[in-house]
Scaffold this motif. Structure first.
Motif, PDB file in Angstrom:
ATOM      1  N   LEU A 129      76.901  60.481  18.764  1.00 37.91           N
ATOM      2  CA  LEU A 129      76.826  59.080  19.163  1.00 37.91           C
ATOM      3  C   LEU A 129      77.543  58.160  18.186  1.00 37.91           C
ATOM      4  N   GLY A 130      78.046  58.734  17.083  1.00 37.01           N
ATOM      5  CA  GLY A 130      78.726  57.924  16.085  1.00 37.01           C
ATOM      6  C   GLY A 130      77.802  57.514  14.961  1.00 37.01           C
ATOM      7  N   ASN A 131      78.398  57.142  13.838  1.00 37.70           N
ATOM      8  CA  ASN A 131      77.637  56.695  12.659  1.00 37.70           C
ATOM      9  C   ASN A 131      76.659  57.759  12.180  1.00 37.70           C
ATOM     10  N   GLY A 132      77.029  59.026  12.387  1.00 37.46           N
ATOM     11  CA  GLY A 132      76.174  60.120  11.935  1.00 37.46           C
ATOM     12  C   GLY A 132      74.945  60.367  12.785  1.00 37.46           C
ATOM     13  N   VAL A 133      74.841  59.694  13.930  1.00 36.37           N
ATOM     14  CA  VAL A 133      73.685  59.856  14.819  1.00 36.37           C
ATOM     15  C   VAL A 133      74.040  60.861  15.916  1.00 36.37           C
ATOM     16  N   VAL A 134      73.177  61.862  16.114  1.00 37.67           N
ATOM     17  CA  VAL A 134      73.419  62.946  17.072  1.00 37.67           C
ATOM     18  C   VAL A 134      72.270  63.004  18.064  1.00 37.67           C
ATOM     19  N   LEU A 135      72.616  63.264  19.313  1.00 37.01           N
ATOM     20  CA  LEU A 135      71.616  63.483  20.362  1.00 37.01           C
ATOM     21  C   LEU A 135      71.695  64.936  20.790  1.00 37.01           C
ATOM     22  N   GLU A 136      70.615  65.711  20.569  1.00 39.00           N
ATOM     23  CA  GLU A 136      70.591  67.125  20.929  1.00 39.00           C
ATOM     24  C   GLU A 136      69.981  67.299  22.319  1.00 39.00           C
ATOM     25  N   MET A 137      70.718  68.000  23.180  1.00 31.75           N
ATOM     26  CA  MET A 137      70.292  68.244  24.555  1.00 31.75           C
ATOM     27  C   MET A 137      70.073  69.739  24.753  1.00 31.75           C
ATOM     28  N   VAL A 138      68.911  70.111  25.297  1.00 29.78           N
ATOM     29  CA  VAL A 138      68.521  71.515  25.458  1.00 29.78           C
ATOM     30  C   VAL A 138      68.695  71.926  26.911  1.00 29.78           C
ATOM     31  N   LYS A 139      69.225  73.116  27.125  1.00 31.51           N
ATOM     32  CA  LYS A 139      69.399  73.657  28.474  1.00 31.51           C
ATOM     33  C   LYS A 139      68.073  74.237  28.966  1.00 31.51           C
ATOM     34  N   ILE A 140      67.645  73.787  30.147  1.00 33.28           N
ATOM     35  CA  ILE A 140      66.421  74.290  30.774  1.00 33.28           C
ATOM     36  C   ILE A 140      66.835  75.177  31.942  1.00 33.28           C
ATOM     37  N   PRO A 141      66.455  76.444  31.940  1.00 27.55           N
ATOM     38  CA  PRO A 141      66.890  77.353  33.007  1.00 27.55           C
ATOM     39  C   PRO A 141      66.229  77.007  34.333  1.00 27.55           C
ATOM     40  N   ALA A 142      66.901  77.352  35.426  1.00 33.06           N
ATOM     41  CA  ALA A 142      66.339  77.128  36.757  1.00 33.06           C
ATOM     42  C   ALA A 142      65.107  78.007  36.963  1.00 33.06           C
ATOM     43  N   GLY A 143      64.223  77.583  37.869  1.00 29.82           N
ATOM     44  CA  GLY A 143      63.032  78.368  38.159  1.00 29.82           C
ATOM     45  C   GLY A 143      62.103  77.649  39.116  1.00 29.82           C
ATOM     46  N   THR A 144      61.014  78.304  39.454  1.00 29.55           N
ATOM     47  CA  THR A 144      59.992  77.752  40.345  1.00 29.55           C
ATOM     48  C   THR A 144      58.666  77.735  39.610  1.00 29.55           C
ATOM     49  N   PHE A 145      57.877  76.651  39.777  1.00 29.45           N
ATOM     50  CA  PHE A 145      56.570  76.571  39.118  1.00 29.45           C
ATOM     51  C   PHE A 145      55.593  75.836  40.016  1.00 29.45           C
ATOM     52  N   GLN A 146      54.305  75.939  39.663  1.00 28.41           N
ATOM     53  CA  GLN A 146      53.242  75.235  40.369  1.00 28.41           C
ATOM     54  C   GLN A 146      53.022  73.889  39.690  1.00 28.41           C
ATOM     55  N   MET A 147      53.411  72.810  40.375  1.00 22.46           N
ATOM     56  CA  MET A 147      53.294  71.471  39.805  1.00 22.46           C
ATOM     57  C   MET A 147      51.928  70.873  40.125  1.00 22.46           C
ATOM     58  N   GLY A 148      51.357  70.149  39.162  1.00 22.27           N
ATOM     59  CA  GLY A 148      50.055  69.518  39.372  1.00 22.27           C
ATOM     60  C   GLY A 148      48.927  70.311  38.751  1.00 22.27           C
ATOM     61  N   SER A 149      47.713  69.827  38.965  1.00 21.04           N
ATOM     62  CA  SER A 149      46.516  70.434  38.365  1.00 21.04           C
ATOM     63  C   SER A 149      45.645  71.071  39.430  1.00 21.04           C
ATOM     64  N   PRO A 150      45.073  72.248  39.140  1.00 23.99           N
ATOM     65  CA  PRO A 150      44.113  72.836  40.081  1.00 23.99           C
ATOM     66  C   PRO A 150      42.802  72.076  40.048  1.00 23.99           C
ATOM     67  N   LYS A 151      41.938  72.319  41.026  1.00 18.61           N
ATOM     68  CA  LYS A 151      40.632  71.669  41.036  1.00 18.61           C
ATOM     69  C   LYS A 151      39.860  72.054  39.786  1.00 18.61           C
ATOM     70  N   GLY A 152      39.181  71.048  39.229  1.00 19.30           N
ATOM     71  CA  GLY A 152      38.439  71.281  37.993  1.00 19.30           C
ATOM     72  C   GLY A 152      39.219  70.871  36.760  1.00 19.30           C
ATOM     73  N   GLN A 153      40.518  70.576  36.905  1.00 22.64           N
ATOM     74  CA  GLN A 153      41.335  70.116  35.798  1.00 22.64           C
ATOM     75  C   GLN A 153      42.063  68.848  36.213  1.00 22.64           C
ATOM     76  N   GLY A 154      42.469  68.043  35.233  1.00 22.20           N
ATOM     77  CA  GLY A 154      43.295  66.882  35.515  1.00 22.20           C
ATOM     78  C   GLY A 154      42.605  65.838  36.365  1.00 22.20           C
ATOM     79  N   HIS A 155      43.393  65.126  37.173  1.00 23.97           N
ATOM     80  CA  HIS A 155      42.904  64.013  37.978  1.00 23.97           C
ATOM     81  C   HIS A 155      43.323  64.188  39.426  1.00 23.97           C
ATOM     82  N   GLU A 156      42.690  63.410  40.305  1.00 19.09           N
ATOM     83  CA  GLU A 156      42.990  63.510  41.735  1.00 19.09           C
ATOM     84  C   GLU A 156      44.450  63.185  42.027  1.00 19.09           C
ATOM     85  N   SER A 157      45.050  62.318  41.230  1.00 18.95           N
ATOM     86  CA  SER A 157      46.445  61.958  41.461  1.00 18.95           C
ATOM     87  C   SER A 157      47.389  63.122  41.185  1.00 18.95           C
TER      88      SER A 157
END
Length: 658
Positions: free
Chosen positions: A442-470
């Protein structure tokens, strides 16, 4: 089911706060009526006079801890209430002090938020708080922060829930009445219970709502500028029974029992046997009992007669003209009011009578409704098809763009320690792991490091008994490869990009409260974060944006299915948050009360840092109340409601994880 109470009164204060002689007398007076088996009937009433702050906290936590669902738990405080410069309410102890600038020394008082948290964690679903203190109206149990910024306590409150009675509004002082032993608000609370005047519906029970209405009316007669409040959540808590009325009149006792057994204009055989026995026990004559029963039953009998007259009138009006004219309906409404009938009383009659005259109309309406529903279903199916096509096209464009971006940057592998913990927060595994990233200069000695996240499938959200209704329903999401920051944006990175030419809105170079080049930037709005991404894209010629919520959660979970990417729990050795509250079986931790340098805590398996705690992190999505119909392709959910609200994830330095 137990009834327990804690009564705290603080009369003695250090210089700077006026003494309140009535406060310790308040708790004694209230103890007397609550402990009386013929009035309050509480199983346990503990008083705490002029305590230190730690003693107050311990007593409050002990009061709510270990309670069962059906317990009634009452907390009463009489003394000084103090608001800090942020408007937060504190309850003063005998050691409460102010500094040279006149600001509260917070450690010497008990924060209302502490009480909120203790109540929130209690299993008791009937909770009552009575506050006779300055600014007591600032105590609002609806103001609870969650990851998604919303509040949904309905499922937690049960049938009755939490209720707060306050002696004043959030902008007012509470008053001590001159010439009275007790504080003015407490005086009328005690009077309402002791005399039975609080039983406004004469049912022998003084409910929370009745007691408040009695005390509030008396207070405003005496001090018109003082406006007591009642605070409830979701309209629950009004009917919590606080005390009984001492009944001594035999005729009144007999009438109350007759009221119980009167049903639809008569007294059933079992009830008759009970009343006959009770009459003899109370020493009433048969004539006296008959007069009482006739008085009790008369409203039932008159109600039945009025219902019959209403039915006859409605049938005659419908036979004369159907559908009923507006004039006929107005006349019938007036007749209903004259008879004193409720809507639920006349509704079955209306439904039965109208059914005789509108069978064909119902068939026509049913056919029309079916046609409309079919058209609506076809239209919605067309919209869904178009939506899916649009999402698929967006997905293809995004994948192509991100593949092209990945080809343009040179990725390098970096290594790090990967840590997991058991349910008690103890490290149980440490392994070497690695991930790929590239450094954006970014200049002036400032660097932004970006990490590669591999593709995949996951279960999004919380199961009953955890988290919130939203966070439900939990659903599968397929996420393509993308790049995301290794750390939250630092103040040095923000300052560098914010100095670039404006795209849409201006940016403050130094918005953060907690200063430090390697500390994360905070006090940044969603719009400002978007402006940052636009300026960064212009500078680097790489397309930067905020992550979708699905991308953020996928990156945070990093292939795990536990509540945290560390395992079943979290500790303040692993993340920066308010460690005063514990999660699972982990020990209590520290509360740093500020942000920390990025990278101060272990990363997840993707090599990402501070995904839990330190600062909240913006996502691209609009806010939705739940995940019904959420995208399944990892894209941002920007369709639908709440376009003026956006999604925050991850928690912060002052977050309490549950």
């Amino acid at each position: 089911m137990a009834k327990v109470a804690l009564l705290i009164g603080v009369s003695e204060y250090k210089p700077g706060l006026n003494p309140l002689p009535a406060a310790v007398k308040d708790i004694e007076a209230l103890r007397r009526v609550l402990q009386d088996p013929e009035m309050g009937g509480f199983d346990q009433v503990k008083t705490l006079a002029n305590p230190e702050p730690n003693a107050m906290r311990l007593a409050i936590e002990t009061l709510f801890d270990g309670r069962t669902r059906d317990d009634l738990v009452l907390l009463f405080f009489s003394g000084h209430g103090i608001k800090d410069d942020a408007g937060r309410l504190y309850f003063a102890s005998r050691s409460t002090q102010k500094n040279a600038r006149g600001d509260l020394i917070r450690s010497t008082a008990v924060e209302a938020r502490f009480v909120h948290d203790i109540m929130h964690n209690s299993r008791a679903k009937r909770q009552a708080i009575i506050l006779d203190c300055c600014f007591s109206g600032a105590f609002d149990p609806a103001l609870r922060a969650k990851d998604d910024g919303s509040v949904d306590l309905h499922s937690q409150l049960g049938a009755e829930g939490r209720v707060v009675l306050t002696s004043s509004s959030s902008t007012q002082y509470s008053f001590e009445q001159q010439g009275s032993e007790l504080s003015i608000y407490t005086r009328y609370l005690v009077e309402g219970i002791e005399t039975g005047a609080g039983d406004q519906n004469s049912d022998g029970v003084v409910s929370i709502l009745e007691l408040h209405e009695y005390a509030a009316s008396k207070v405003q007669e005496t001090a018109p500028t003082m406006t007591p409040k009642i605070i409830v959540l979701k309209d629950k808590g009004f009917e919590i029974a606080l005390a009984r009325v001492r009944v001594t009149d035999p005729k009144l006792k007999y009438r109350k029992r007759a009221d119980r057994y009167a049903n639809a204009g008569t007294i059933r055989p079992a009830g008759r046997a009970v009343l006959n026995t009770l009459r003899q026990q109370l020493g009433l004559t048969a004539a006296e009992a008959a007069d009482i029963e006739a008085e009790v039953l008369r409203p039932y009998q008159e109600r039945l007669a009025n219902l019959q007259r209403y039915r006859e009138t409605l049938i005659a009006a419908a036979a004369d003209e159907y559908p009923l004219s507006e004039f006929d309906r107005e006349d019938l409404n007036e007749l209903q009011q004259m008879f004193g009938l409720r809507d639920e009383d006349v509704l079955p009659i209306q439904q039965a009578v109208e059914a005789q005259f509108k069978h064909q109309e119902q068939l026509r309406l049913a056919a029309e409704r079916q046609r409309q529903e079919q058209e609506k279903a076809e239209y919605e199916q067309q919209l869904e098809t178009l939506k899916q096509q649009e999402q698929a096209e967006q997905q293809r464009k995004r994948e192509l763009e991100e593949r092209q971006q990945a080809e343009r940057v040179k990725l390098q592998r970096f290594e790090f320690d990967l840590i997991t913990v058991d349910r008690k927060g103890k490290e149980n595994r440490r392994t070497q792991s690695s991930a790929e990233c590239f450094a954006e200069d970014l200049g002036n000695g400032v660097v932004l490091e970006m990490v590669k996240i591999p593709a995949g499938t996951f279960q999004m959200g919380s199961p009953k008994g955890q988290g919130h209704e939203s966070e439900r329903p939990q659903h599968a999401v397929k996420v393509p490869t993308f790049l995301i920051g290794k750390y939250p944006i630092t103040q040095a990175q923000w300052r560098t990009v914010a100095a670039l030419p404006q795209v849409e809105i201006a940016l403050d170079l130094e918005p953060s409260w907690f200063k430090g080049d390697r500390r994360p930037v905070e006090q940044v709005s969603w719009d400002q974060a978007g402006e940052f991404c636009q300026r960064l894209s212009r500078l680097t010629q790489h397309p930067y944006r905020l992550p979708s919520e699905a991308e953020w959660e996928y990156a945070c979970r990093a292939g795990t299915t536990t509540p945290f990417h560390f395992g079943e729990t979290i500790t303040t050795d692993l993340a920066n948050y308010d460690g005063n509250q514990i999660y699972a079986s982990a020990p209590k931790g520290s509360y740093r009360k500020q942000t920390t340098d990025v990278g101060s805590f272990p990363p997840n398996v993707y090599g990402l840092y501070d995904m839990h705690g330190n600062v909240w992190e913006w996502c691209l999505d609009h806010w939705h109340n739940n995940y019904e119909a959420a995208p399944a392709d990892g894209s941002a959910w920007v369709a639908g409601r709440n376009s003026d609200r956006r999604v925050l994830r991850g928690g912060s330095w002052d977050t309490i994880f549950r």
